[in-house]
Design an enzyme around this catalytic site. Structure first.
Site, short mmCIF file in Angstrom:
data_model
loop_
_atom_site.label_atom_id
_atom_site.label_comp_id
_atom_site.label_asym_id
_atom_site.label_seq_id
_atom_site.Cartn_x
_atom_site.Cartn_y
_atom_site.Cartn_z
N GLY A 1 -7.10 -3.10 7.34
CA GLY A 1 -5.95 -3.22 6.44
C GLY A 1 -5.80 -1.97 5.60
N CYS A 2 -5.25 -2.09 4.42
CA CYS A 2 -5.00 -0.94 3.55
C CYS A 2 -6.28 -0.14 3.34
CB CYS A 2 -4.46 -1.42 2.21
SG CYS A 2 -4.15 -0.08 1.04
N PHE A 3 -6.23 1.15 3.69
CA PHE A 3 -7.46 1.94 3.62
C PHE A 3 -7.94 2.18 2.20
CE2 PHE A 3 -4.46 5.62 5.15
CZ PHE A 3 -3.74 5.61 3.97
N CYS B 1 0.84 -1.20 0.00
CA CYS B 1 0.00 0.00 0.00
C CYS B 1 0.87 1.25 0.00
CB CYS B 1 -0.90 -0.02 1.24
SG CYS B 1 -2.19 1.22 1.26
#
Length: 216
Positions: free
Chosen positions: A40-42, A4
């Site tokens: 997790g990854c926004f 990310c």
């Protein structure tokens, strides 16, 4: 691996022009509310909520840590205590907090406390931040129901609401501004494959969203 992450030089250039917005209350004067989830990854947590009728805005940011107005580089480097989160502004007359929880669960691996998918580390932990006794009760009820369904404990934390710090501008709406890179990231990270393994046809909450659109 922190897929990310974007190059440091880009982050530093944009950091000067970005600043964390003041926290918005869970209940605003106009009747809207906010909800904060870490999954997790926004980048991957914005789109599932944006498609819901009644959701007015979704912003990527950080919450749950000690550092005031952290940068993306600080959070992903570790030591701030923050998780990547999305802050959802919604109209409770059109969409309930319970529905937001349904979407949230189906976009995370609820058994993984050490990160989410290929993104590892505390900043990618799954967590629900609750701003009221009502939200805590709904979150705990939904978690208990899923633990009964799966026959095992879930790793997702339920924590008191914490200050929200908006991430740099280049992180916002990444999925719509960079669709090819976004789809490649989701695939390479194994996110969709794992969601389907855990949730089957319920993965990503698409059935919930479709049902709401049909009802409306």
């Amino acid at each position: 691996m922190n897929t990310c992450r974007r190059p440091l030089i880009v982050a530093l250039a944009l950091l000067v022009a970005s600043a964390a917005l003041p926290d918005r209350p869970a209940r605003a004067a106009d009747g809207t509310r906010t909800a904060v989830f870490a999954g997790g990854c926004f980048w991957c947590m914005e789109a599932p909520f944006e498609q819901l009728v009644g959701v007015l805005d979704v912003r990527s940011g950080f919450a749950g840590g000690r550092t005031v107005r952290p940068s993306y580089e600080q959070v992903t480097r570790g030591g701030t205590g923050h998780a990547e989160v999305v802050q959802i502004t919604y109209d409770p007359r059109l969409v309930s907090y319970a529905t937001l929880l349904e979407i949230y669960w189906r976009n995370v691996d609820p058994f993984d406390a050490g990160g989410q998918f290929c993104d590892r580390g505390d900043s990618y932990r799954p967590e629900i931040f609750v701003a009221s006794d009502e939200e805590r009760q709904l979150a705990e009820q939904s978690k208990a129901a899923l633990e009964k369904r799966f026959g095992r404990g879930l790793a997702v934390r339920i924590s008191p609401a914490a200050p929200f710090y908006e991430a740099e501008a280049y992180h916002q709406d990444y999925h719509s501004r960079n669709p090819l890179r976004y789809r490649y990231y989701r695939s390479r990270c194994g996110r969709d494959a794992r969601l389907e393994e855990v949730w089957g046809e319920e993965a990503r909450g698409e059935r919930v969203s479709a049902a709401r659109r049909t009802a409306d």
